[in-house]
Design a protein around this motif. Structure first.
Motif, PDB file in Angstrom:
ATOM      1  N   ALA A  59      46.668  48.190  33.944  1.00 58.30           N
ATOM      2  CA  ALA A  59      46.174  48.156  35.417  1.00 58.30           C
ATOM      3  C   ALA A  59      45.976  46.877  35.913  1.00 58.30           C
ATOM      4  O   ALA A  59      45.949  46.476  37.212  1.00 58.30           O
ATOM      5  N   MET A  60      45.239  45.881  35.033  1.00 61.88           N
ATOM      6  CA  MET A  60      45.045  44.528  35.842  1.00 61.88           C
ATOM      7  C   MET A  60      46.223  43.662  35.945  1.00 61.88           C
ATOM      8  O   MET A  60      46.305  43.038  36.890  1.00 61.88           O
ATOM      9  N   ARG A  61      47.365  44.098  35.343  1.00 60.26           N
ATOM     10  CA  ARG A  61      48.766  43.442  35.818  1.00 60.26           C
ATOM     11  C   ARG A  61      49.304  44.271  36.850  1.00 60.26           C
ATOM     12  O   ARG A  61      49.668  43.311  37.658  1.00 60.26           O
ATOM     13  N   VAL A  62      49.136  45.444  37.128  1.00 54.50           N
ATOM     14  CA  VAL A  62      49.934  46.204  38.169  1.00 54.50           C
ATOM     15  C   VAL A  62      49.208  45.739  39.475  1.00 54.50           C
ATOM     16  O   VAL A  62      49.826  45.434  40.463  1.00 54.50           O
ATOM     17  N   LEU A  63      47.745  45.397  39.436  1.00 49.07           N
ATOM     18  CA  LEU A  63      46.964  45.219  40.457  1.00 49.07           C
ATOM     19  C   LEU A  63      46.792  43.712  40.709  1.00 49.07           C
ATOM     20  O   LEU A  63      46.195  43.044  41.857  1.00 49.07           O
ATOM     21  N   ASP A  64      47.550  42.866  40.035  1.00 50.76           N
ATOM     22  CA  ASP A  64      47.379  41.390  40.134  1.00 50.76           C
ATOM     23  C   ASP A  64      46.114  40.864  39.945  1.00 50.76           C
ATOM     24  O   ASP A  64      45.680  40.049  40.794  1.00 50.76           O
ATOM     25  N   LEU A  65      45.291  41.405  39.111  1.00 46.28           N
ATOM     26  CA  LEU A  65      43.860  40.996  39.147  1.00 46.28           C
ATOM     27  C   LEU A  65      43.617  39.985  37.836  1.00 46.28           C
ATOM     28  O   LEU A  65      42.676  39.062  37.918  1.00 46.28           O
ATOM     29  N   ALA A  66      44.512  39.935  36.896  1.00 49.47           N
ATOM     30  CA  ALA A  66      44.447  38.935  35.732  1.00 49.47           C
ATOM     31  C   ALA A  66      44.452  37.328  36.074  1.00 49.47           C
ATOM     32  O   ALA A  66      43.473  36.839  35.770  1.00 49.47           O
ATOM     33  N   MET A  67      45.330  36.853  36.661  1.00 50.94           N
ATOM     34  CA  MET A  67      45.425  35.633  36.961  1.00 50.94           C
ATOM     35  C   MET A  67      44.197  35.107  38.041  1.00 50.94           C
ATOM     36  O   MET A  67      43.834  33.910  37.659  1.00 50.94           O
ATOM     37  N   PRO A  68      44.085  35.862  39.072  1.00 45.99           N
ATOM     38  CA  PRO A  68      42.776  35.384  39.670  1.00 45.99           C
ATOM     39  C   PRO A  68      41.425  35.127  38.980  1.00 45.99           C
ATOM     40  O   PRO A  68      40.843  34.202  39.173  1.00 45.99           O
ATOM     41  N   LEU A  69      41.476  36.162  38.183  1.00 46.00           N
ATOM     42  CA  LEU A  69      40.073  36.168  37.302  1.00 46.00           C
ATOM     43  C   LEU A  69      40.137  34.981  36.188  1.00 46.00           C
ATOM     44  O   LEU A  69      39.441  34.213  36.048  1.00 46.00           O
ATOM     45  N   ALA A  70      41.328  34.543  35.627  1.00 51.38           N
ATOM     46  CA  ALA A  70      41.431  33.529  34.682  1.00 51.38           C
ATOM     47  C   ALA A  70      41.167  32.171  35.522  1.00 51.38           C
ATOM     48  O   ALA A  70      40.712  31.106  34.790  1.00 51.38           O
ATOM     49  N   LEU A  71      41.636  32.189  36.531  1.00 48.30           N
ATOM     50  CA  LEU A  71      41.784  30.742  37.213  1.00 48.30           C
ATOM     51  C   LEU A  71      40.188  30.524  37.750  1.00 48.30           C
ATOM     52  O   LEU A  71      39.613  29.329  37.510  1.00 48.30           O
ATOM     53  N   LEU A  72      39.427  31.755  37.983  1.00 55.44           N
ATOM     54  CA  LEU A  72      38.052  31.655  38.367  1.00 55.44           C
ATOM     55  C   LEU A  72      37.278  31.253  37.244  1.00 55.44           C
ATOM     56  O   LEU A  72      36.385  30.259  37.365  1.00 55.44           O
ATOM     57  N   ALA A  73      37.653  31.752  35.820  1.00 51.44           N
ATOM     58  CA  ALA A  73      36.849  31.307  34.766  1.00 51.44           C
ATOM     59  C   ALA A  73      37.255  30.110  34.343  1.00 51.44           C
ATOM     60  O   ALA A  73      36.438  29.255  33.946  1.00 51.44           O
ATOM     61  N   ALA A  74      38.412  29.621  34.458  1.00 58.36           N
ATOM     62  CA  ALA A  74      38.861  28.018  34.423  1.00 58.36           C
ATOM     63  C   ALA A  74      38.110  27.490  34.986  1.00 58.36           C
ATOM     64  O   ALA A  74      37.376  26.136  34.810  1.00 58.36           O
ATOM     65  N   ALA A  75      37.955  27.274  36.633  1.00 60.28           N
ATOM     66  CA  ALA A  75      37.083  26.524  37.654  1.00 60.28           C
ATOM     67  C   ALA A  75      35.758  26.474  37.008  1.00 60.28           C
ATOM     68  O   ALA A  75      35.123  25.346  37.035  1.00 60.28           O
ATOM     69  N   THR A  76      35.398  27.609  36.698  1.00 60.41           N
ATOM     70  CA  THR A  76      33.719  27.626  36.072  1.00 60.41           C
ATOM     71  C   THR A  76      33.518  26.759  34.856  1.00 60.41           C
ATOM     72  O   THR A  76      32.584  26.061  34.843  1.00 60.41           O
ATOM     73  N   ILE A  77      34.439  27.011  34.102  1.00 59.79           N
ATOM     74  CA  ILE A  77      34.457  26.179  32.930  1.00 59.79           C
ATOM     75  C   ILE A  77      34.323  24.629  33.086  1.00 59.79           C
ATOM     76  O   ILE A  77      33.540  23.852  32.591  1.00 59.79           O
ATOM     77  N   LEU A  78      35.246  24.228  33.953  1.00 55.72           N
ATOM     78  CA  LEU A  78      35.325  22.729  34.340  1.00 55.72           C
ATOM     79  C   LEU A  78      34.047  22.452  35.323  1.00 55.72           C
ATOM     80  O   LEU A  78      33.591  21.243  35.072  1.00 55.72           O
ATOM     81  N   TYR A  79      33.769  23.026  36.189  1.00 53.63           N
ATOM     82  CA  TYR A  79      32.643  22.840  37.272  1.00 53.63           C
ATOM     83  C   TYR A  79      31.328  22.737  36.366  1.00 53.63           C
ATOM     84  O   TYR A  79      30.544  21.873  36.697  1.00 53.63           O
ATOM     85  N   GLY A  80      31.046  23.595  35.280  1.00 47.60           N
ATOM     86  CA  GLY A  80      29.969  23.659  34.741  1.00 47.60           C
ATOM     87  C   GLY A  80      29.701  22.526  33.980  1.00 47.60           C
ATOM     88  O   GLY A  80      28.688  21.844  33.525  1.00 47.60           O
ATOM     89  N   SER A  81      30.655  22.142  33.035  1.00 45.85           N
ATOM     90  CA  SER A  81      30.974  20.860  32.168  1.00 45.85           C
ATOM     91  C   SER A  81      30.566  19.799  33.002  1.00 45.85           C
ATOM     92  O   SER A  81      29.891  18.811  32.557  1.00 45.85           O
ATOM     93  N   TRP A  82      31.291  19.691  34.220  1.00 43.29           N
ATOM     94  CA  TRP A  82      31.077  18.430  35.014  1.00 43.29           C
ATOM     95  C   TRP A  82      29.520  18.235  35.575  1.00 43.29           C
ATOM     96  O   TRP A  82      28.987  17.195  35.386  1.00 43.29           O
ATOM     97  N   ARG A  83      28.955  19.277  35.949  1.00 46.41           N
ATOM     98  CA  ARG A  83      27.557  19.328  36.230  1.00 46.41           C
ATOM     99  C   ARG A  83      26.726  18.777  35.342  1.00 46.41           C
ATOM    100  O   ARG A  83      25.733  18.147  35.577  1.00 46.41           O
ATOM    101  N   ALA A  84      27.020  19.180  34.247  1.00 47.91           N
ATOM    102  CA  ALA A  84      26.253  18.943  32.910  1.00 47.91           C
ATOM    103  C   ALA A  84      26.025  17.543  32.658  1.00 47.91           C
ATOM    104  O   ALA A  84      25.038  17.024  32.336  1.00 47.91           O
ATOM    105  N   VAL A  85      27.064  16.900  33.087  1.00 49.34           N
ATOM    106  CA  VAL A  85      27.278  15.406  32.633  1.00 49.34           C
ATOM    107  C   VAL A  85      26.323  14.713  33.429  1.00 49.34           C
ATOM    108  O   VAL A  85      25.466  13.694  33.056  1.00 49.34           O
TER     109      VAL A  85
END
Length: 504
Positions: free
Chosen positions: A273-299
């Motif tokens: 269902a995640m693939r059919v509804l095209d939900l996986a990639m937006p969630l993955a990109l949101l997670a990636a953005a959060t990973i980089l943002y949190g690391s950057w702010r921590a500096v």
């Protein structure tokens, strides 16, 4: 399948029934309160160990009680739930020992430990929930139980942090409840089922509604998981005492959000269902953005706990990234990081608490030479920090290795770039702390405040981070052992998701 429900119920009740007993204990009766805290934590650990043994042998345990017409209150023990429950139970014991030492001379200790037990009970319920509605009940209980811990010091700063925490989490809880009710209205069930619970015909007929429901659920779960842009409460909640910060970051709150996202993506919607509804990639990109943002702010954070808070924003999204790639190898990496991040982050927060409680140090800029005054505490901090960067052979490297392999296997090579960039930022905000602590001379009067002692600080503050730091090392060195976190997570992949997972 065994329908014996007494064992999951007993795991829940060990902390739920301890809470009113602790609330009733007068503040001066420290010994009785300590005995109840430790007895409940040890009993829970024994029950969870037996439960894990039985589940590994093929048994299933399920407690069912009618709640609403056609909807049951369900607690169940399965391989996936036991990842979360075992982590929370083990770290509860460690945090309890630490909190007893940390709050030795503080007021309102019975209130603190009473809500502490309620918080752990809610965490157990989240881990063992067998359907969405049961999950939502305990998810909201977790919010209510942790609020008094966030504002425990009752200063204006603490109250402000608590108001921000409630504003975020209650709003998120409402979004999750609306999404859950809507999902039940369309699908008729919210049971957690491997591969998802949405029938193919209903998926085709309700695509738009199911996308909207997913967004609502993600908003509700993303608050506690500290996904962008819903992370703002987490740095503000650092006004809480160090044991509470450890609880928020490693044991309960952020893990509840991340675990809920795993449940929704894998067992409510499911990969198809995640693939059919095209939900996986937006969630993955949101997670990636959060990973980089949190690391950057921590500096850029000089306050040590705020630096660790932004690190949590980043690190928890590794779990979400692993779930969103919809590949067994990436899922193994994400679930392993749920365990590994918890152990490493609780070590860091307990060490930060030792610096604050023993010497009154709260800022990174105050830590020059601290390794000479508190070498054991700083050694534990160093091990956990190096593990967070992902340097082998520590546990953080193992989960990042599997996430990278999962990204490549899922035809998402950009994941590797995200992991490398995040690890580089991790190094930028952790390594200067280690250099200052070990190689710079003290530049303040803190080393003269207290005479050097054999154990640096109270032994109840020192033993817990040393124990968890040892786990950071052992879980990496023994990753291939069948009893390691990796061994259990691969067991989950084989049984819960019917996917054999090999090494990348």
């Amino acid at each position: 399948m065994s329908e014996n429900g007494w064992l999951p119920l007993a795991v829940l009740l060990t902390s739920l029934l301890a809470a009113p007993l602790i609330f009733a204990i007068p503040g001066r009766q420290r010994g009785l309160r300590t005995a109840i805290n430790l007895a409940a934590a040890l009993l829970k650990l024994a029950l969870v160990a037996w439960l894990a043994w039985q589940v590994a042998a093929g048994e299933s345990f399920r407690f069912v009680m009618p709640l609403l017409p056609g909807i049951d209150f369900v607690l169940q023990a399965d391989p996936l739930s036991l990842i979360f429950v075992t982590l929370s139970t083990g770290l509860w014991l460690v945090t309890t020992i630490y909190a007893i030492g940390y709050l030795e001379d503080s007021p309102n200790r019975s209130r603190f430990f009473g809500f502490f037990s309620l918080c752990v009970a809610a965490t157990m319920g989240i881990g063992m929930a067998g359907n969405l509605l049961t999950f939502v009940i305990f998810y909201e209980l977790l919010t209510l139980a942790t609020y008094p811990l966030v504002v425990h010091r009752q200063t204006e700063k603490a109250r402000r942090g608590g108001r921000i925490y409630l504003a975020y989490t209650l709003t998120g809880g409402l979004a999750l409840f609306v999404g859950t009710a809507w999902f039940y209205g369309i699908i008729g069930t919210g049971d957690f089922v491997a591969g998802g619970t949405i029938p193919a015909n209903l998926l085709a007929d309700n695509a738009g509604a199911l996308v909207a429901i997913f967004v609502l659920m993600l908003a509700g779960l993303g608050v506690k998981a500290a996904l962008l842009p819903l992370h703002g409460w987490l740095p503000q909640a650092m006004v809480a005492p160090a044991p509470v910060s450890a609880l928020l970051h490693a044991v309960a709150v952020v893990k509840a959000g991340a675990f809920g996202i795993v449940r929704v993506t894998q067992e409510i919607y499911g990969p198809e269902a995640m693939r059919v509804l095209d939900l996986a990639m937006p969630l993955a990109l949101l997670a990636a953005a959060t990973i980089l943002y949190g690391s950057w702010r921590a500096v850029f954070q000089d306050d040590l706990k705020r630096r660790l808070a932004y690190s949590t924003v980043s690190q928890v999204s590794y779990i979400v990234l692993g779930a969103s790639l919809l590949h067994p190898l990436a899922l193994v990496g994400g679930l392993m990081h749920l365990i590994h991040q918890g152990v490493m982050k609780i070590t860091l927060f307990m060490c930060a608490g030792n610096f604050a409680e023993t010497l009154g140090l709260y800022r990174v800029s105050q830590l020059n030479g601290i390794g000479r005054r508190m070498p054991w505490t700083m050694a534990a901090f160093s091990v956990a920090a190096i593990g967070m960067i992902g340097i082998p052979p520590l546990m953080g490297f193992v989960s990042k290795w599997y996430l990278a392999g999962g990204g490549l296997e899922a035809d998402a090579p950009w994941v590797l770039a995200v992991l490398i960039a995040s690890s580089a930022l991790n190094a930028i905000y952790f390594l200067p702390i280690l250099h200052a602590a070990w190689f710079r001379a003290p530049d303040g009067p803190w080393d003269e405040k207290l005479p050097a002692t054999r154990f640096e600080t109270h032994w109840m503050l020192l033993v817990p981070p040393l124990a968890t730091a040892a786990l950071v090392v052992l879980a990496g060195l023994l990753a291939a052992a069948p009893f390691s976190p990796l061994g259990w997570v691969r067991f989950v992949a084989d049984t819960e998701f019917s996917s054999a997972v090999g090494s990348p």
